[in-house]
Design a protein around this motif. Structure first.
Motif, PDB file in Angstrom:
ATOM      1  N   GLY A   1     -14.091   1.413  12.024  1.00 47.05           N
ATOM      2  CA  GLY A   1     -13.471   2.235  10.991  1.00 47.05           C
ATOM      3  C   GLY A   1     -11.966   2.090  10.969  1.00 47.05           C
ATOM      4  N   ALA A   2     -11.348   2.045  12.153  1.00 44.67           N
ATOM      5  CA  ALA A   2      -9.893   1.856  12.219  1.00 44.67           C
ATOM      6  C   ALA A   2      -9.511   0.516  11.602  1.00 44.67           C
ATOM      7  CB  ALA A   2      -9.423   1.936  13.670  1.00 44.67           C
ATOM      8  N   ARG A   3     -10.320  -0.506  11.884  1.00 44.93           N
ATOM      9  CA  ARG A   3     -10.054  -1.841  11.332  1.00 44.93           C
ATOM     10  C   ARG A   3     -10.169  -1.837   9.805  1.00 44.93           C
ATOM     11  NH1 ARG A   3     -14.439  -4.657  12.926  1.00 44.93           N
ATOM     12  NH2 ARG A   3     -13.741  -4.657  15.088  1.00 44.93           N
ATOM     13  N   LEU A   4     -11.214  -1.180   9.284  1.00 44.93           N
ATOM     14  CA  LEU A   4     -11.402  -1.099   7.834  1.00 44.93           C
ATOM     15  C   LEU A   4     -10.225  -0.389   7.166  1.00 44.93           C
ATOM     16  CD1 LEU A   4     -13.058  -1.222   5.184  1.00 44.93           C
ATOM     17  CD2 LEU A   4     -14.171   0.898   5.901  1.00 44.93           C
ATOM     18  N   LEU A   5      -9.814   0.738   7.726  1.00 51.25           N
ATOM     19  CA  LEU A   5      -8.726   1.519   7.137  1.00 51.25           C
ATOM     20  C   LEU A   5      -7.389   0.777   7.229  1.00 51.25           C
ATOM     21  CD1 LEU A   5      -9.725   5.033   8.517  1.00 51.25           C
ATOM     22  CD2 LEU A   5     -10.021   4.199   6.180  1.00 51.25           C
ATOM     23  N   LEU A   6      -7.264  -0.091   8.218  1.00 55.14           N
ATOM     24  CA  LEU A   6      -6.054  -0.894   8.350  1.00 55.14           C
ATOM     25  C   LEU A   6      -5.991  -1.982   7.282  1.00 55.14           C
ATOM     26  CD1 LEU A   6      -3.520  -1.616  10.137  1.00 55.14           C
ATOM     27  CD2 LEU A   6      -5.031  -3.191  11.363  1.00 55.14           C
ATOM     28  N   LEU A   7      -7.119  -2.602   7.015  1.00 48.45           N
ATOM     29  CA  LEU A   7      -7.151  -3.762   6.128  1.00 48.45           C
ATOM     30  C   LEU A   7      -7.401  -3.424   4.656  1.00 48.45           C
ATOM     31  CD1 LEU A   7      -9.120  -6.291   8.367  1.00 48.45           C
ATOM     32  CD2 LEU A   7      -6.690  -6.393   7.752  1.00 48.45           C
ATOM     33  N   ASN A   8      -7.864  -2.203   4.391  1.00 51.34           N
ATOM     34  CA  ASN A   8      -8.182  -1.848   3.010  1.00 51.34           C
ATOM     35  C   ASN A   8      -7.628  -0.467   2.694  1.00 51.34           C
ATOM     36  OD1 ASN A   8     -10.273  -0.617   0.861  1.00 51.34           O
ATOM     37  ND2 ASN A   8     -10.158  -2.824   0.583  1.00 51.34           N
ATOM     38  N   ASN A   9      -6.487  -0.446   2.051  1.00 55.79           N
ATOM     39  CA  ASN A   9      -5.788   0.811   1.779  1.00 55.79           C
ATOM     40  C   ASN A   9      -6.595   1.746   0.887  1.00 55.79           C
ATOM     41  OD1 ASN A   9      -3.562   2.558   1.978  1.00 55.79           O
ATOM     42  ND2 ASN A   9      -2.701   1.791   0.071  1.00 55.79           N
TER      43      ASN A   9
ATOM     44  N   ILE B   1      11.488  -7.756   1.219  1.00 57.63           N
ATOM     45  CA  ILE B   1      11.285  -6.321   1.127  1.00 57.63           C
ATOM     46  C   ILE B   1       9.862  -5.990   1.611  1.00 57.63           C
ATOM     47  CG2 ILE B   1      11.279  -4.315  -0.406  1.00 57.63           C
ATOM     48  CD1 ILE B   1      13.968  -5.570  -0.341  1.00 57.63           C
ATOM     49  N   TYR B   2       9.757  -5.031   2.516  1.00 60.49           N
ATOM     50  CA  TYR B   2       8.453  -4.556   2.995  1.00 60.49           C
ATOM     51  C   TYR B   2       8.195  -3.185   2.367  1.00 60.49           C
ATOM     52  CZ  TYR B   2       8.864  -8.207   6.551  1.00 60.49           C
ATOM     53  OH  TYR B   2       8.990  -9.417   7.195  1.00 60.49           O
ATOM     54  N   VAL B   3       7.115  -3.083   1.602  1.00 60.06           N
ATOM     55  CA  VAL B   3       6.792  -1.844   0.886  1.00 60.06           C
ATOM     56  C   VAL B   3       5.478  -1.275   1.419  1.00 60.06           C
ATOM     57  CG1 VAL B   3       6.272  -0.822  -1.364  1.00 60.06           C
ATOM     58  CG2 VAL B   3       8.024  -2.609  -1.164  1.00 60.06           C
ATOM     59  N   TYR B   4       5.503   0.024   1.701  1.00 60.36           N
ATOM     60  CA  TYR B   4       4.316   0.695   2.247  1.00 60.36           C
ATOM     61  C   TYR B   4       3.639   1.539   1.166  1.00 60.36           C
ATOM     62  CZ  TYR B   4       1.329   3.514   5.254  1.00 60.36           C
ATOM     63  OH  TYR B   4       0.243   4.129   5.830  1.00 60.36           O
ATOM     64  N   ASP B   5       2.329   1.361   1.052  1.00 67.58           N
ATOM     65  CA  ASP B   5       1.501   2.143   0.122  1.00 67.58           C
ATOM     66  C   ASP B   5       2.004   2.062  -1.316  1.00 67.58           C
ATOM     67  OD1 ASP B   5      -0.696   3.720  -0.496  1.00 67.58           O
ATOM     68  OD2 ASP B   5       0.341   5.615  -0.099  1.00 67.58           O
ATOM     69  N   GLY B   6       2.608   0.939  -1.651  1.00 72.99           N
ATOM     70  CA  GLY B   6       3.035   0.700  -3.023  1.00 72.99           C
ATOM     71  C   GLY B   6       4.172   1.564  -3.500  1.00 72.99           C
ATOM     72  N   LYS B   7       4.866   2.254  -2.570  1.00 70.75           N
ATOM     73  CA  LYS B   7       5.892   3.183  -3.056  1.00 70.75           C
ATOM     74  C   LYS B   7       7.052   3.424  -2.094  1.00 70.75           C
ATOM     75  CE  LYS B   7       2.994   7.008  -1.414  1.00 70.75           C
ATOM     76  NZ  LYS B   7       2.084   8.095  -1.812  1.00 70.75           N
TER      77      LYS B   7
ATOM     78  N   LYS C   1     -14.898  -6.619   3.288  1.00 72.13           N
ATOM     79  CA  LYS C   1     -14.234  -5.812   2.267  1.00 72.13           C
ATOM     80  C   LYS C   1     -12.967  -6.554   1.871  1.00 72.13           C
ATOM     81  CE  LYS C   1     -14.244  -1.333   0.626  1.00 72.13           C
ATOM     82  NZ  LYS C   1     -15.341  -0.433   0.293  1.00 72.13           N
ATOM     83  N   GLU C   2     -12.532  -6.360   0.649  1.00 64.53           N
ATOM     84  CA  GLU C   2     -11.314  -7.009   0.179  1.00 64.53           C
ATOM     85  C   GLU C   2     -10.142  -6.639   1.084  1.00 64.53           C
ATOM     86  OE1 GLU C   2      -8.412  -7.031  -3.781  1.00 64.53           O
ATOM     87  OE2 GLU C   2     -10.230  -5.799  -3.723  1.00 64.53           O
ATOM     88  N   ILE C   3      -9.362  -7.651   1.448  1.00 62.51           N
ATOM     89  CA  ILE C   3      -8.179  -7.392   2.279  1.00 62.51           C
ATOM     90  C   ILE C   3      -7.060  -6.877   1.392  1.00 62.51           C
ATOM     91  CG2 ILE C   3      -6.444  -8.427   3.788  1.00 62.51           C
ATOM     92  CD1 ILE C   3      -8.610 -10.349   4.755  1.00 62.51           C
ATOM     93  N   GLU C   4      -6.720  -5.631   1.627  1.00 60.06           N
ATOM     94  CA  GLU C   4      -5.730  -4.946   0.780  1.00 60.06           C
ATOM     95  C   GLU C   4      -4.938  -3.994   1.677  1.00 60.06           C
ATOM     96  OE1 GLU C   4      -5.602  -1.227  -2.186  1.00 60.06           O
ATOM     97  OE2 GLU C   4      -7.545  -2.181  -1.945  1.00 60.06           O
ATOM     98  N   PRO C   5      -4.065  -4.531   2.542  1.00 59.80           N
ATOM     99  CA  PRO C   5      -3.340  -3.671   3.485  1.00 59.80           C
ATOM    100  C   PRO C   5      -2.347  -2.764   2.772  1.00 59.80           C
ATOM    101  CG  PRO C   5      -2.465  -5.897   3.546  1.00 59.80           C
ATOM    102  CD  PRO C   5      -3.674  -5.937   2.658  1.00 59.80           C
ATOM    103  N   ALA C   6      -1.960  -1.693   3.445  1.00 63.48           N
ATOM    104  CA  ALA C   6      -1.003  -0.752   2.854  1.00 63.48           C
ATOM    105  C   ALA C   6       0.402  -1.332   2.834  1.00 63.48           C
ATOM    106  CB  ALA C   6      -1.028   0.564   3.637  1.00 63.48           C
ATOM    107  N   ILE C   7       0.689  -2.248   3.763  1.00 63.94           N
ATOM    108  CA  ILE C   7       2.026  -2.827   3.832  1.00 63.94           C
ATOM    109  C   ILE C   7       2.023  -4.205   3.165  1.00 63.94           C
ATOM    110  CG2 ILE C   7       1.632  -3.840   6.122  1.00 63.94           C
ATOM    111  CD1 ILE C   7       4.906  -2.201   5.270  1.00 63.94           C
ATOM    112  N   LYS C   8       2.972  -4.432   2.272  1.00 64.66           N
ATOM    113  CA  LYS C   8       3.051  -5.715   1.565  1.00 64.66           C
ATOM    114  C   LYS C   8       4.503  -6.188   1.536  1.00 64.66           C
ATOM    115  CE  LYS C   8      -1.075  -4.995  -1.234  1.00 64.66           C
ATOM    116  NZ  LYS C   8      -1.653  -4.867  -2.586  1.00 64.66           N
TER     117      LYS C   8
END
Length: 593
Positions: free
Chosen positions: A547-555, A177-183, A119-126
């Motif tokens: 599932g935990a791994r997927l939810l971690l890596l793909n927001n 800057i560390y941003v969580y969930d884009g907001k 799955k595309e790597i798209e973590p919640a933290i950027k």
């Protein structure tokens, strides 16, 4: 006064052959003393004296007399006179003991592998590197407004601590800057971004815990830790832990502290063994059943103990690591995989997501064969789910010679030329029976007529000898009957709800460590799962961890999961009018339909 002083007197527990000494007090329970001393004593029944797994040998010292339940176990086990149950001993003076190997929990066979999902790597933290331009900063009017403009996040959230952090930075230099969930602004740092940026995927099981350290930018698994759940000290299954937690607020706190301390120990091993900095862990995703989720957060579980058996929450906003005393970055976010309903928790919702089953047209069934026995059935757009009180028999609990999947546990049995052949975990000498071995033995004894379909042992025998000191009693078989009947009844009611015959199922997906080791033929022979083509029974491994791994890596998967959960209908077995009749019918061993 004299009696009080006497009761407070320190007493020595001497453990041979190493001569280790643990201090206790007069009248204190021996099992609790040993656990406090760091010995992982097997107390599946939560010190009730009914599982027979905490045997010790008394070499010297006076102890209280045996009670009726202990005498019954002592006779069944055919123990020497020097053997006692540690949980039933209350100290009267110094005591010297030996602890048999089978009384200590260790060497669990933990399923620490699951589906590997592309799955595309798209973590919640950027992370973002920001330079401050003087004229633009003046025009923006404030540092925070300048950041909103640069990040293109109009509703950027922040905490007072993050604003305080901003004031400490030299505006002549870049800031990370560390941003969580884009907001949400969650961290600030100087110099280069944390490398690697880390996250934790955690499968928080009733019996075992698996934790992975993952690079959030590459998706690489950098380390993996496994352990048994230290809450086993307070009960082997969910219901016994709920009962313990409901006794007092202190007990609830003990359960939470136990699990947090264990998670921190596992995190520490990533630091010591893999050189990963705790400060760089910026998120964790936890997939656990509803009860474990509550206990992790220190939330009361009384609502799960009484009708209508509902949890305090289904989904909850991500928490900060410092709110749970997790030793990662204090501002790291903890995402709890959402519960579905009642005893069907985030381990199941995350597992369904990892397996891609929400998009599967069906009809299919998904089963996690554990203490709760969660079952999901999908047909077209309809999804129904329930949990069944299967009990701990499939994990070796409540059996005279039962063990979890540890070294020496019988995990496979078969008849070869009319002779019983067994296999044990890691090929060690047999010292008990785990869940998959129990299924095989029941099927074999049923085929031979040693066990009748109604569960009675033939010819009025009290127990079936497997080999020296390993056997199944009539009560053991009864426990297995109850577990099978609970699952079979729940499965049958879900199928009826969707007007399905089990033979119409395109697949039965089995999740979890117990399901991974099952013999399909033997499971169908005793009626644990319905008779369908063998190739349609598919083992998925540890779907909770996947599932935990997927939810971690793909927001995005988190938002999709919450949307999917709205379509699920929970079926309460207690409210089904046919439950009692179906359950009584299901007590008979044998294939179905």
């Amino acid at each position: 006064m004299g009696k009080l002083v006497e009761n407070l007197k320190e007493i020595k527990v001497i453990i041979e052959p190493e001569g280790r000494i643990i201090q206790g007090k007069r009248g204190e329970n021996l099992a609790q003393i040993l656990k406090r001393g760091g010995i992982n004593l097997n107390t599946w029944c939560n010190l009730k004296g009914i599982c027979g797994k905490c045997a010790i040998e008394i070499i010297e010292g006076r102890v209280n007399e045996k009670k009726e339940e202990e005498i019954k176990i002592w006779k069944i086990k055919n123990w020497p006179k020097t053997y006692r149950l540690a949980c039933q001993i209350f100290l009267e003076g110094d005591i010297k003991i030996k602890i048999p190997e089978e009384s200590i929990i260790k060497d669990f066979k933990i399923l620490d592998r699951g589906l590997m999902i592309k799955k595309e790597i798209e973590p919640a933290i950027k992370t973002y590197q920001i330079s401050f331009v003087h004229n633009d900063l003046v025009r923006a009017g404030s540092i925070l407004d300048y950041l909103r403009e640069k990040l293109n996040i109009e509703e950027l959230k922040f905490s007072l601590s993050s604003l305080e952090g901003l004031s400490e930075f030299d505006l002549e230099n870049d800031v990370i800057i560390y941003v969580y969930d884009g907001k949400e602004l969650v961290r600030l740092s100087k110099g280069a971004p944390a490398s690697p940026l880390l996250g934790l995927a955690i499968d928080l099981g009733t019996t075992t815990i698996v934790m992975e350290a993952i690079d959030l930018e590459s998706g690489e698994i950098l380390g993996r830790q496994t352990d048994f759940n230290h809450q086993l000290s307070f009960g082997s299954d969910i219901l016994s832990r709920i009962a313990f937690a409901c006794t007092s607020p202190d007990n609830l706190k003990k359960l939470q502290t136990t699990i947090i301390d264990e998670l921190n120990q596992m995190i520490g091993k990533f630091r010591d063994g893999c050189g990963l900095e705790e400060e760089n862990f910026m998120e964790a995703v936890v997939a656990g059943n509803a009860t474990m989720n509550h206990l992790l957060l220190g939330l009361p579980v009384a609502s799960l103990a009484r009708a209508p058996f509902i949890s305090l929450f289904s989904s909850i906003e991500p928490l900060r690591a410092k709110d749970l005393n997790l030793r990662i970055n204090p501002e790291a976010r903890i995402f709890i995989a959402p519960n579905i309903r009642s005893f069907v928790g985030g381990d199941i919702s995350a597992g369904l997501m990892a397996a891609g089953l929400f998009d599967h047209p069906g009809p299919f069934a998904f089963i996690d064969l554990g203490t709760n026995g969660e079952i999901v059935v999908k047909k077209d757009d309809q999804i129904v789910v329930t949990s069944t009180a299967a009990g701990p028999a499939f994990e070796g609990g409540n059996l005279s010679c039962g063990l979890p999947a540890v070294n020496g546990a019988i995990w496979r049995a078969e008849l070869i030329n009319h002779e019983l052949k067994i296999e044990t975990v890691n090929g060690r000498p047999a010292r008990g029976i785990c869940g998959s071995g129990l299924i095989d033995l029941l099927a074999i004894f049923l085929q031979q007529g040693v066990i009748k379909p109604d569960g009675r042992i033939a010819r009025g025998q009290e127990k079936i000898e497997i080999q020296a000191d390993i056997f199944l009693t009539q009560e053991d078989i009864r426990q297995a009957q109850l577990a099978c009947a609970a699952l079979k009844t729940g499965f049958r009611l879900l199928l009826e709800n969707l007007s399905l015959d089990p033979r119409q199922l395109q697949a039965i997906y089995l999740a979890g460590g117990f399901g991974q080791e099952l013999s399909i033929e033997n499971s169908q022979a005793i009626g644990l799962i319905p008779r369908i083509e063998k190739e349609k029974v598919i083992f998925l491994g540890n779907t909770s961890l996947a599932g935990a791994r997927l939810l971690l890596l793909n927001n995005s998967s988190r938002k999709d999961l919450l949307s999917f959960l709205e379509k699920i209908e929970y079926i309460s077995l207690a409210m089904e009018p046919n439950f009692q009749d179906y359950f009584l019918q299901a007590l008979k061993f044998g294939p179905w339909p």
